[in-house]
Design a protein around this motif. Structure first.
Motif, PDB file in Angstrom:
ATOM      1  N   LEU A  46      36.867 -18.307  -6.793  1.00 55.83           N
ATOM      2  CA  LEU A  46      35.929 -19.225  -7.441  1.00 55.83           C
ATOM      3  C   LEU A  46      36.594 -20.586  -7.605  1.00 55.83           C
ATOM      4  CD1 LEU A  46      34.595 -16.854 -10.255  1.00 55.83           C
ATOM      5  CD2 LEU A  46      33.273 -17.679  -8.287  1.00 55.83           C
ATOM      6  N   LEU A  49      34.366 -24.276 -11.320  1.00 56.39           N
ATOM      7  CA  LEU A  49      33.418 -23.598 -12.203  1.00 56.39           C
ATOM      8  C   LEU A  49      33.411 -24.291 -13.554  1.00 56.39           C
ATOM      9  CD1 LEU A  49      31.527 -21.187 -11.989  1.00 56.39           C
ATOM     10  CD2 LEU A  49      33.329 -19.753 -12.967  1.00 56.39           C
ATOM     11  N   GLU A  50      32.227 -24.711 -13.977  1.00 59.74           N
ATOM     12  CA  GLU A  50      32.031 -25.411 -15.242  1.00 59.74           C
ATOM     13  C   GLU A  50      30.971 -24.689 -16.063  1.00 59.74           C
ATOM     14  OE1 GLU A  50      33.201 -28.288 -16.636  1.00 59.74           O
ATOM     15  OE2 GLU A  50      34.494 -29.030 -15.043  1.00 59.74           O
ATOM     16  N   LEU A  72      36.115 -13.460 -12.777  1.00 59.18           N
ATOM     17  CA  LEU A  72      35.801 -14.357 -13.891  1.00 59.18           C
ATOM     18  C   LEU A  72      35.988 -13.660 -15.226  1.00 59.18           C
ATOM     19  CD1 LEU A  72      34.785 -16.985 -15.073  1.00 59.18           C
ATOM     20  CD2 LEU A  72      32.440 -16.221 -14.621  1.00 59.18           C
ATOM     21  N   LEU A 229      24.344 -17.011 -15.183  1.00 58.56           N
ATOM     22  CA  LEU A 229      25.357 -17.673 -14.361  1.00 58.56           C
ATOM     23  C   LEU A 229      25.392 -16.930 -13.035  1.00 58.56           C
ATOM     24  CD1 LEU A 229      27.581 -19.665 -13.792  1.00 58.56           C
ATOM     25  CD2 LEU A 229      29.187 -18.199 -15.036  1.00 58.56           C
ATOM     26  N   LEU A 231      26.806 -16.470  -9.307  1.00 62.09           N
ATOM     27  CA  LEU A 231      27.979 -16.734  -8.478  1.00 62.09           C
ATOM     28  C   LEU A 231      27.633 -16.491  -7.018  1.00 62.09           C
ATOM     29  CD1 LEU A 231      30.796 -15.016 -10.607  1.00 62.09           C
ATOM     30  CD2 LEU A 231      29.951 -17.374 -10.736  1.00 62.09           C
ATOM     31  N   HIS A 235      31.200 -20.526  -5.838  1.00 65.72           N
ATOM     32  CA  HIS A 235      30.762 -21.473  -6.858  1.00 65.72           C
ATOM     33  C   HIS A 235      29.834 -20.784  -7.844  1.00 65.72           C
ATOM     34  CE1 HIS A 235      32.455 -24.967  -4.721  1.00 65.72           C
ATOM     35  NE2 HIS A 235      32.052 -24.354  -3.621  1.00 65.72           N
ATOM     36  N   GLY A 236      29.652 -21.422  -8.992  1.00 71.65           N
ATOM     37  CA  GLY A 236      28.757 -20.910 -10.009  1.00 71.65           C
ATOM     38  C   GLY A 236      27.594 -21.849 -10.235  1.00 71.65           C
ATOM     39  N   ARG A 237      26.451 -21.282 -10.548  1.00 72.57           N
ATOM     40  CA  ARG A 237      25.257 -22.078 -10.814  1.00 72.57           C
ATOM     41  C   ARG A 237      24.558 -21.507 -12.042  1.00 72.57           C
ATOM     42  NH1 ARG A 237      21.644 -22.698  -5.772  1.00 72.57           N
ATOM     43  NH2 ARG A 237      23.073 -24.441  -5.420  1.00 72.57           N
TER      44      ARG A 237
END
Length: 266
Positions: A46, A49-50, A72, A229, A231, A235-237
């Motif tokens: 990852l 990541l925010e 994570l 969240l 993944l 990336h994370g969205r």
């Protein structure tokens, strides 16, 4: 660039109102991710990541096998050091609880339901101190709340999947967890247990706990999640739960976001 991307994603997948609400609550968060980069065996899993996990909210963590869900969770629990960025968590370690998949539970260990529930006091009380009357009273109240009082002296190896999961949740209630992470808690359990666990998790969130749960079922997500969240591709969205049903049918969403049910996936 990262912040701009997060804003765009949130507006597209959650709407302006949802994004503004999240930003107004961020100062309350006790667990935040800042430009987080994570790797396993020298392979980046990852990056960039925010985000933050809100107290009193249940966040569904979704993604295909290998997307980085377990990675994570390890980072949030402090078991994996980031290669860049950081996890800022102000919840004391004795108030953080991790409920893994049942496949990780050693059913040959000679422990009863009551004994398992009581171990929830260990992080704050100590494992060798012994229990007082208040501890036993609290344990009995928790087992009654979960509908497992009649199983108090039953060995874990003799329980059904649903009964074991209730006992495991009982341990986190005994711990008075303020940050709770769960990996597929509804896998291989009966519908009654699903209903009980959803009710208990909702009550914990209403009491202020921060809950992060790995899910693979759209129905469970719709019933439980306040935030999502997602993944994918390293990336994370962040996604509003309503966006998954408003913009896609479950058949479209599940293969991309929720993935399969294989133990040990990243």
């Amino acid at each position: 660039v990262v912040c701009h991307r997060a804003v765009v994603d949130a507006l597209v997948f959650g709407g302006l109102g949802w994004w503004v609400a999240r930003m107004s609550q961020r100062s309350l968060s006790r667990c935040q991710l800042h430009n987080l980069h994570l790797a396993q065996a020298r392979r980046t899993v990852l990056e960039h990541l925010e985000g933050d996990f809100q107290p009193g909210a249940i966040t569904a963590l979704i993604g295909a096998n290998g997307a980085g869900k377990s990675t994570l969770i390890q980072a949030i629990m402090g078991e994996l050091r980031p290669i860049n960025g950081e996890v800022v968590c102000t919840v004391p370690k004795e108030r953080r609880a991790w409920l893994p998949q049942q496949l990780a539970l050693d059913l040959t260990f000679p422990m009863s339901v009551e004994e398992l529930v009581m171990t929830g006091s260990w992080p704050s009380h100590g494992a060798l101190t012994g229990y007082c009357a208040a501890h036993y009273r609290k344990g009995r109240e928790i087992m009654a709340r979960l509908g497992i009082s009649h199983l108090a002296h039953r060995p874990l190896g003799e329980l059904s999947g649903g009964q074991r999961q209730r006992a495991l949740i009982g341990r986190t209630l005994m711990q008075e967890a303020e940050l709770l992470l769960l990996d597929e808690p509804f896998a291989n359990v009966d519908s009654e247990t699903v209903d009980i666990l959803i009710r208990i998790l909702r009550q914990m969130a209403d009491d202020g706990a921060t809950i992060i749960v790995v899910l693979h079922d759209m129905d469970h997500l719709q019933r439980l999640a306040d935030e999502v969240l997602m993944l994918n591709g390293g990336h994370g969205r962040w996604v509003a739960p309503s966006a998954l049903t408003d913009h896609h049918s479950p058949a479209q969403v599940v293969p991309f976001t929720l993935g399969g049910r294989h133990a040990g996936s990243a």
